[in-house]
Design an enzyme around this catalytic site. Sequence first.
Site, PDB file in Angstrom:
ATOM      1  N   TYR A 251      -2.079  -0.204  10.473  1.00 26.39           N
ATOM      2  CA  TYR A 251      -2.042  -0.549   9.040  1.00 26.39           C
ATOM      3  C   TYR A 251      -0.744  -0.042   8.410  1.00 26.39           C
ATOM      4  O   TYR A 251      -0.055  -0.783   7.696  1.00 26.39           O
ATOM      5  CB  TYR A 251      -3.257   0.061   8.354  1.00 26.39           C
ATOM      6  CG  TYR A 251      -3.416  -0.281   6.893  1.00 26.39           C
ATOM      7  CD1 TYR A 251      -3.813  -1.562   6.501  1.00 26.39           C
ATOM      8  CD2 TYR A 251      -3.195   0.671   5.898  1.00 26.39           C
ATOM      9  CE1 TYR A 251      -3.979  -1.874   5.161  1.00 26.39           C
ATOM     10  CE2 TYR A 251      -3.361   0.353   4.553  1.00 26.39           C
ATOM     11  CZ  TYR A 251      -3.754  -0.911   4.184  1.00 26.39           C
ATOM     12  OH  TYR A 251      -3.919  -1.226   2.858  1.00 26.39           O
TER      13      TYR A 251
ATOM     14  N   SER B 222       0.866  -1.197   0.000  1.00 21.63           N
ATOM     15  CA  SER B 222       0.000   0.000   0.000  1.00 21.63           C
ATOM     16  C   SER B 222       0.891   1.231   0.000  1.00 21.63           C
ATOM     17  O   SER B 222       2.048   1.181   0.444  1.00 21.63           O
ATOM     18  CB  SER B 222      -0.861   0.016   1.268  1.00 21.63           C
ATOM     19  OG  SER B 222      -1.490   1.270   1.427  1.00 21.63           O
TER      20      SER B 222
HETATM   21  N1  LIG Z   1      -8.696  -0.828  -0.842  1.00 24.97           N
HETATM   22  C1  LIG Z   1      -7.664   0.017  -0.768  1.00 24.97           C
HETATM   23  O1  LIG Z   1      -7.820   1.258  -0.756  1.00 24.97           O
HETATM   24  C2  LIG Z   1      -6.259  -0.535  -0.741  1.00 24.97           C
HETATM   25  C3  LIG Z   1      -5.198   0.362  -1.022  1.00 24.97           C
HETATM   26  C4  LIG Z   1      -3.891  -0.131  -0.996  1.00 24.97           C
HETATM   27  C5  LIG Z   1      -3.643  -1.448  -0.698  1.00 24.97           C
HETATM   28  N2  LIG Z   1      -4.680  -2.291  -0.413  1.00 24.97           N
HETATM   29  C6  LIG Z   1      -4.352  -3.667  -0.063  1.00 24.97           C
HETATM   30  O2  LIG Z   1      -4.863  -4.539  -1.063  1.00 24.97           O
HETATM   31  C7  LIG Z   1      -5.171  -5.803  -0.485  1.00 24.97           C
HETATM   32  C8  LIG Z   1      -6.599  -6.177  -0.840  1.00 24.97           C
HETATM   33  O3  LIG Z   1      -7.452  -5.168  -0.314  1.00 24.97           O
HETATM   34  P1  LIG Z   1      -8.986  -4.996  -0.729  1.00 24.97           P
HETATM   35  O4  LIG Z   1      -9.260  -3.548  -0.649  1.00 24.97           O
HETATM   36  O5  LIG Z   1      -9.281  -5.757  -1.948  1.00 24.97           O
HETATM   37  O6  LIG Z   1      -9.641  -5.675   0.572  1.00 24.97           O
HETATM   38  P2  LIG Z   1     -11.038  -6.449   0.795  1.00 24.97           P
HETATM   39  O7  LIG Z   1     -11.989  -6.017  -0.238  1.00 24.97           O
HETATM   40  O8  LIG Z   1     -11.382  -6.248   2.221  1.00 24.97           O
HETATM   41  O9  LIG Z   1     -10.610  -7.984   0.556  1.00 24.97           O
HETATM   42  C9  LIG Z   1      -9.647  -8.545   1.417  1.00 24.97           C
HETATM   43  C10 LIG Z   1      -9.482 -10.018   1.114  1.00 24.97           C
HETATM   44  O10 LIG Z   1      -8.531 -10.543   2.074  1.00 24.97           O
HETATM   45  C11 LIG Z   1      -9.109 -11.675   2.728  1.00 24.97           C
HETATM   46  N3  LIG Z   1      -8.632 -11.781   4.106  1.00 24.97           N
HETATM   47  C12 LIG Z   1      -8.700 -10.826   5.082  1.00 24.97           C
HETATM   48  N4  LIG Z   1      -8.259 -11.337   6.241  1.00 24.97           N
HETATM   49  C13 LIG Z   1      -7.893 -12.622   5.999  1.00 24.97           C
HETATM   50  C14 LIG Z   1      -7.377 -13.672   6.806  1.00 24.97           C
HETATM   51  N5  LIG Z   1      -7.139 -13.516   8.121  1.00 24.97           N
HETATM   52  N6  LIG Z   1      -7.109 -14.867   6.224  1.00 24.97           N
HETATM   53  C15 LIG Z   1      -7.350 -15.059   4.912  1.00 24.97           C
HETATM   54  N7  LIG Z   1      -7.843 -14.114   4.093  1.00 24.97           N
HETATM   55  C16 LIG Z   1      -8.115 -12.908   4.640  1.00 24.97           C
HETATM   56  C17 LIG Z   1     -10.619 -11.411   2.663  1.00 24.97           C
HETATM   57  O11 LIG Z   1     -11.392 -12.600   2.747  1.00 24.97           O
HETATM   58  P3  LIG Z   1     -12.062 -13.200   4.096  1.00 24.97           P
HETATM   59  O12 LIG Z   1     -12.519 -12.040   4.927  1.00 24.97           O
HETATM   60  O13 LIG Z   1     -13.141 -14.053   3.549  1.00 24.97           O
HETATM   61  O14 LIG Z   1     -10.972 -13.977   4.749  1.00 24.97           O
HETATM   62  C18 LIG Z   1     -10.762 -10.798   1.270  1.00 24.97           C
HETATM   63  O15 LIG Z   1     -10.872 -11.824   0.294  1.00 24.97           O
HETATM   64  C19 LIG Z   1      -4.933  -5.654   1.014  1.00 24.97           C
HETATM   65  O16 LIG Z   1      -3.669  -6.178   1.363  1.00 24.97           O
HETATM   66  C20 LIG Z   1      -4.972  -4.153   1.213  1.00 24.97           C
HETATM   67  O17 LIG Z   1      -4.243  -3.749   2.348  1.00 24.97           O
HETATM   68  C21 LIG Z   1      -5.985  -1.876  -0.443  1.00 24.97           C
END
Ligand SMILES: NC(=O)c1ccc[n+]([C@@H]2O[C@H](COP(=O)([O-])OP(=O)(O)OC[C@H]3O[C@@H](n4cnc5c(N)ncnc54)[C@H](OP(=O)(O)O)[C@@H]3O)[C@@H](O)[C@H]2O)c1
Length: 255
Positions: free
Chosen positions: A152, A139
Amino acid sequence: MDRQLRILVTGAGRGIGKAIVSQLKNDPLKHKIAVTARTESELNEVVIGALGETLVIAADATSVNIPNEIISKVVAAWGGIDVIILNAGEADVQKIEDTTDAIWEKTLAINTTAPFRFIRAVTPIMKTQNSGRVIVIASIAGLMGEAFVTAYAASKHAVVGVVRASAVELNKYGITVNALCPGYVDTPMLDKGLDVTAARTGKTRDELRAALALKQPGGRLLTSDEVASAAIDFISNGETGQARWLDATTIGEKK
Ligand SMILES: NC(=O)c1ccc[n+]([C@@H]2O[C@H](COP(=O)([O-])OP(=O)(O)OC[C@H]3O[C@@H](n4cnc5c(N)ncnc54)[C@H](OP(=O)(O)O)[C@@H]3O)[C@@H](O)[C@H]2O)c1
């Protein structure tokens, strides 16, 4: 990409992970794709229509043995693993004084420790193959500070360190390790953060969303598909064995 690959995507159930699988599963090379997260129903939905074989592994990636077990299952099914995309993550939006030990530990467990364990587990396999691609969705919070995300930001800074160190160590084995550091991406994670902030500030979700968009270089939120494309780009452009890094340019040149 010019050959069928064996690919593992974590956090594949929704958001960025889902977009990554959606793009990969339509490739005519019929990649073998393993998906993991805790919610099995979302994983089953994500792999519908995949052209190649798929493997659904529902598990909590923060459990100590799970990364090893997941890697073992993929290798048992397909004899090796070419690409691992470490995307699973969590974010709690909290004032620093409200960031409990439980939030701190949970955030580091999924955003830092789990990716480290996955990389540790897959390294012997990729060394034997003399090739491998590791891509971590970190991120922008791994490169700079931001209010209300102490845990985070700490977890993402730490995983950037894991990527930088392992990229240097593993490059000579034909393994590239890279991180993507996106800004705000329009996903369920972002919506969850907006709800918390709306409750704290009294602003509407739309007002907050617009304010976040304005903070970004393009004046808008990124889409999951844009991040997915960038992640997949690391698979193909890493074919030379040269690790690349979006932020620091020299990491793969150190031997
Ligand atoms: N959205 C943003 O603005 C943003 C910006 C920069 C970076 N990111 C990064 O991109 C990545 C994906 O983010 P996203 O926004 O797509 O998030 P999201 O929509 O909340 O999806 C997160 C995914 O991670 C899984 N997950 C969470 N905790 C877990 C655990 N303990 N064990 C196994 N799986 C787990 C969730 O599935 P379950 O809950 O079913 O386990 C879900 O499939 C993350 O690393 C996030 O930090 C996001």
